[in-house]
Motif scaffolding. Sequence first.
Motif, short mmCIF file in Angstrom:
data_model
loop_
_atom_site.label_atom_id
_atom_site.label_comp_id
_atom_site.label_asym_id
_atom_site.label_seq_id
_atom_site.Cartn_x
_atom_site.Cartn_y
_atom_site.Cartn_z
N ILE A 194 -0.98 21.04 -58.88
CA ILE A 194 -2.23 20.67 -59.55
C ILE A 194 -3.31 20.72 -58.49
N VAL A 195 -4.37 21.47 -58.75
CA VAL A 195 -5.41 21.69 -57.74
C VAL A 195 -6.73 21.09 -58.22
N ALA A 246 0.91 26.47 -61.89
CA ALA A 246 -0.24 25.71 -61.40
C ALA A 246 -1.16 25.35 -62.56
N ALA A 247 -1.97 24.34 -62.31
CA ALA A 247 -3.04 23.95 -63.22
C ALA A 247 -4.20 23.49 -62.36
N PHE A 248 -5.38 23.99 -62.67
CA PHE A 248 -6.57 23.60 -61.92
C PHE A 248 -7.36 22.57 -62.73
N VAL A 249 -7.91 21.60 -62.02
CA VAL A 249 -8.86 20.68 -62.63
C VAL A 249 -10.24 21.26 -62.35
N GLY A 250 -10.89 21.73 -63.40
CA GLY A 250 -12.11 22.50 -63.23
C GLY A 250 -11.79 23.98 -63.26
N HIS A 251 -12.86 24.79 -63.24
CA HIS A 251 -12.67 26.23 -63.42
C HIS A 251 -13.52 27.02 -62.44
N PRO A 252 -13.00 27.24 -61.21
CA PRO A 252 -13.72 28.12 -60.29
C PRO A 252 -13.93 29.49 -60.93
N PRO A 253 -15.10 30.12 -60.74
CA PRO A 253 -15.39 31.39 -61.42
C PRO A 253 -14.37 32.49 -61.13
N ASP A 254 -13.76 32.47 -59.94
CA ASP A 254 -12.82 33.52 -59.58
C ASP A 254 -11.37 33.13 -59.83
N VAL A 286 -7.85 22.55 -66.82
CA VAL A 286 -8.29 21.48 -67.71
C VAL A 286 -9.54 20.86 -67.10
N GLY A 287 -10.47 20.48 -67.94
CA GLY A 287 -11.70 19.91 -67.42
C GLY A 287 -12.58 19.43 -68.54
N SER A 306 -3.34 13.79 -66.62
CA SER A 306 -2.16 13.89 -67.46
C SER A 306 -2.03 15.28 -68.08
N CYS A 307 -3.14 15.82 -68.58
CA CYS A 307 -3.12 17.15 -69.18
C CYS A 307 -2.73 18.22 -68.16
N ALA A 308 -3.25 18.09 -66.93
CA ALA A 308 -2.90 19.05 -65.88
C ALA A 308 -1.41 19.00 -65.59
N ALA A 309 -0.85 17.79 -65.52
CA ALA A 309 0.59 17.67 -65.29
C ALA A 309 1.40 18.27 -66.43
N GLN A 310 0.95 18.06 -67.67
CA GLN A 310 1.66 18.62 -68.82
C GLN A 310 1.64 20.15 -68.79
#
Length: 339
Positions: free
Chosen positions: A131-132, A152-160, A168-169, A307-311
Motif C-alpha cells: 500500500i503506497v 499494490a494499491a495506491f492512496v491517491g492517484h499520481p498522474p503517471d 483509492v482516494g 481499509s479499502c486499500a488493504a482490501q
Amino acid sequence: MSRPQPQKRATVHDIAAAAGVSRGTVSRVLNGGYVSAEARAAIETAMSDLGYVPNNAARALKMRRSQAVAFVALEPHSLFLDDPNIGSIMLGANAALSLADHQMVSLVVESARDTERVSRYLSGGFVDGAIVVSARTKDPIIRVISDLALPAAFVGHPPDLDQNIPFVGIDNVGSARAITDHLVTSGRRRIGMIAAALDRDSGIDRLAGFRAALGPLFDEGLVADVPHYDYGSGVKGMRDLLERDPTIDGVFAASDAIAAGALESLREAGRSVPGDVGVVGFDDSTWAVRCQPQLTTVHQPAKEIGSCAAQLILRQLRGEHPDPGGQLLPTPLVIRDSA
C-alpha cells in the motif's frame, strides 16, 4: 509405566469431515476465499472443537507467500509521526489486514537512499503486496512496483500511475471547490490559499478546486506554496499571505494541520477568527477539534481509505482483478466555528 501418546494434530481432512464439507471448502476459508456463511460457521466450529491450529509456516512455503503487506509512506519521518491523517490510514489498513491474518510492515521513504533500500526490500519476497501513500508525480517507487508486478494499491492517484494498478482516494478537486464555495457564500472576497504538496495529485487537485470555485475572484498572488501538510507550513504560509495583502478575509488551508498553524499566525497579527478572517481546513482530523475556534473542514475518511486499500491488496492475492480506475470515497463538509 507407558508414556502418554502426544495428541494427534487436527488436519484439514479432520475439519472437513467434522463440518460436513469438502477439503477445498476448508482450504478456501483458510486462504481468505469466499464460502457461504453457513459453511464458514460449520468450519469455524469444527476448528474450535478439534483445536485446529493452521500451519502458517508450511502454507506460506507452499504458496510462496509471506502473509505480510508493506505500508509505504513517502513522507518525512517527522510528518509520518505527526500527521493524524497518515496514522488513521495506516490503522485502517492494519485492521483490515489483521482480520485476514496478514501482518503489516511500515516503511518510510524520504530520500533517494530510502527508495533504493525499500526497492530492494520489496523485490526480496518479504511482502506479498504494498500500500503506497503520498507518491509524487514520477516517483521512482511507481516504476519499481510496476516492474515487480507486485500486488499494490495506491492512496491517491499520481498522474503517471500505471492504469492496471488500483487506487483509492477522494475527489480532491470537488472537495476543495465545495469548501471554498462555503467561504464565498459567507461573504468573503479576498480569499487566499495555503497550498501544500504541489508535487502530488492531492495538492495539485486542491489548488485546482480552489481556483475553479473563485473564478474571477481568484488571485495568483494570494496562493502561498508550502512543501508539507504540517503545522509549521501553516504558520509560514499565513505570515506570507498577510504580508502580501493585509486585507485578506478568507483562507483555505490545504490541511487541518496547516489551518492550525494559520490560526497561530493570525493570533500573532491580532486578527480574529472568524470575525476578521474566515479559515477552513481539510481532513477533519484531530487538529480540527483541538483548534480554537474549531475548524470548518472537509471530512476525509482516512480509516476507510486505509481499509479499502488493504482490501484491494487482499483481492489481488486471492487472484481477483480489481476494476480498472479508482475508488473514490465521499467527503462531506463539516461546519464548525472558524468560518
